[in-house]
Enzyme design. Structure first.
Site, mmCIF file in Angstrom:
data_model
loop_
_atom_site.group_PDB
_atom_site.id
_atom_site.type_symbol
_atom_site.label_atom_id
_atom_site.label_comp_id
_atom_site.label_asym_id
_atom_site.label_seq_id
_atom_site.Cartn_x
_atom_site.Cartn_y
_atom_site.Cartn_z
ATOM 1 N N TYR A 52 0.808 -1.062 0.158
ATOM 2 C CA TYR A 52 0.060 0.197 0.028
ATOM 3 C C TYR A 52 0.942 1.393 0.178
ATOM 4 O O TYR A 52 0.197 2.363 -0.326
ATOM 5 C CB TYR A 52 -1.010 0.212 1.154
ATOM 6 C CG TYR A 52 -1.791 -1.150 0.997
ATOM 7 C CD1 TYR A 52 -1.979 -1.959 0.272
ATOM 8 C CD2 TYR A 52 -2.430 -1.347 2.479
ATOM 9 C CE1 TYR A 52 -3.117 -3.101 0.299
ATOM 10 C CE2 TYR A 52 -3.554 -2.480 2.730
ATOM 11 C CZ TYR A 52 -3.849 -3.395 1.319
ATOM 12 O OH TYR A 52 -4.649 -4.335 1.757
ATOM 13 N N PRO A 208 -15.654 -4.514 1.978
ATOM 14 C CA PRO A 208 -16.787 -5.112 2.305
ATOM 15 C C PRO A 208 -18.083 -4.253 1.713
ATOM 16 O O PRO A 208 -19.198 -4.494 1.861
ATOM 17 C CB PRO A 208 -16.866 -5.054 3.757
ATOM 18 C CG PRO A 208 -15.767 -3.984 4.368
ATOM 19 C CD PRO A 208 -14.670 -3.986 2.917
ATOM 20 N N ILE A 263 -15.770 6.978 8.240
ATOM 21 C CA ILE A 263 -15.180 6.146 9.409
ATOM 22 C C ILE A 263 -16.124 6.044 10.512
ATOM 23 O O ILE A 263 -16.288 4.688 11.032
ATOM 24 C CB ILE A 263 -13.812 6.822 9.828
ATOM 25 C CG1 ILE A 263 -12.730 6.600 8.429
ATOM 26 C CG2 ILE A 263 -13.207 5.747 10.760
ATOM 27 C CD1 ILE A 263 -11.725 7.501 8.776
#
EC number: 1.1.1.-
Length: 315
Positions: A52, A208, A263
């Protein structure tokens, strides 16, 4: 909220938080703020990876959070992943040492083999000529040594099919604790779920929400009429509904966002549930794998000639 967070137990006896912050495609300059916000909101799992390219920034933020007394190291569950250029067994320990240096940690809670694919050492792109033969059992043996050293509390894999995971289980001294894979209402992974459950391996779901915001995958999971209908019925957002589906399926979830509001929203998936009659409607959602790994397939230069071979038919 932190007191409410749920956990799943790993085959090591450790507990993995049910909701983690994904950091894939979280750009340098913003990922640190996202991690700090998440920890203050109550997240206890941060999902990282060498590939990443943001572990140095995450490490600086983690150190500050520890130094400022915001959270203790033992309260966080930190995952990282070994990249494909480091899968030659002699390179495995050095790869983890670099990650630990970048994250400013003495150990990671979980260290994963990122893909069942090996690339030539030192390369940065996915050209077919960079794909190398891979000996997964030999790489795994080197991963097992990381557990012995205490630098990785648990080890696992990512993007492994049922067959590849089954083959690894047969060869392993230390069984994989986790298989982290794409999992969302539009790619439900029932076969893999059942296999993992039968072997005591925890399934952890990346993307997800179907990777909203990416340009290279078709990501309209949250626009499913089924999800929109259920979300409206239960008074939650489509994102919360998709995330709660994952928890009720029995796997941990790793939603990625750098927006503090989202978040927070993504963490508000505990203390309520989707009723069974609505949960059953998820079976009507059309299935499609988003992250296919096409770069790792080549008819002459890769061990995997087709996507069918890469995923052993789970495509």
């Amino acid at each position: 909220m932190a007191d409410e967070i749920g956990f799943f137990q790993l085959n090591t006896g450790a507990k993995i938080p049910s909701v983690g912050l994904g950091t894939w495609q979280a750009a340098p300059g913003v990922v640190g703020d996202a991690v700090a916000a998440a920890v203050k909101i109550g997240y206890q799992h941060i999902d990282c990876a060498s590939r990443y390219g943001n572990e140095i920034e995450i490490g600086k933020v983690l150190k500050k959070l520890f130094d400022d007394g915001v959270v203790k190291r033992e309260k966080l569950f930190i995952t990282s992943k070994i990249w494909l250029t480091d899968l030659d067994p002699p390179d495995v320990q050095d790869a983890l040492n670099r990650t630990l240096q970048d994250l400013q940690l003495d150990y990671v809670d979980l260290y994963l083999m990122h893909w069942p694919v090996r690339l030539k050492k030192g390369t940065v792109d996915f050209k077919p000529e960079n794909i190398m033969p891979i000996d997964i059992p030999s790489t795994w043996k080197a991963m097992e040594a990381l557990v012995d050293s205490g630098k990785a509390r648990a080890i696992g894999v990512s993007n492994f099919s049922t067959k590849k995971l089954s083959d690894l289980v047969e060869a392993a001294r230390v069984p994989p604790a986790v298989n982290q894979v794409e999992c969302h209402p539009s790619w439900q992974q029932h076969k893999l779920h059942e296999f993992c459950k039968s072997k005591g391996i925890h399934l952890s779901g990346y993307s997800p929400l179907g990777s909203p915001g990416t340009t290279w995958v078709k990501a309209d999971v949250l626009k499913s009429p089924v999800i929109e209908m259920i979300a409206k019925e239960i008074g939650k957002s489509p994102a919360q509904t998709a995330l709660r589906w994952g928890l009720q399926m029995g796997h941990s979830i790793l939603p990625k966002s750098t927006n503090e509001g989202r978040i927070r929203e993504n963490f508000d998936v505990l203390g309520w549930s989707i009723p069974k009659e609505m949960f059953d409607k998820f079976s009507k959602i059309e299935q499609a794998r988003l992250v296919q790994g096409t770069s790792f397939v080549h008819e002459t230069l890769s061990p995997y000639k087709t996507l069918e071979e890469l995923w052993d038919g789970e495509i």
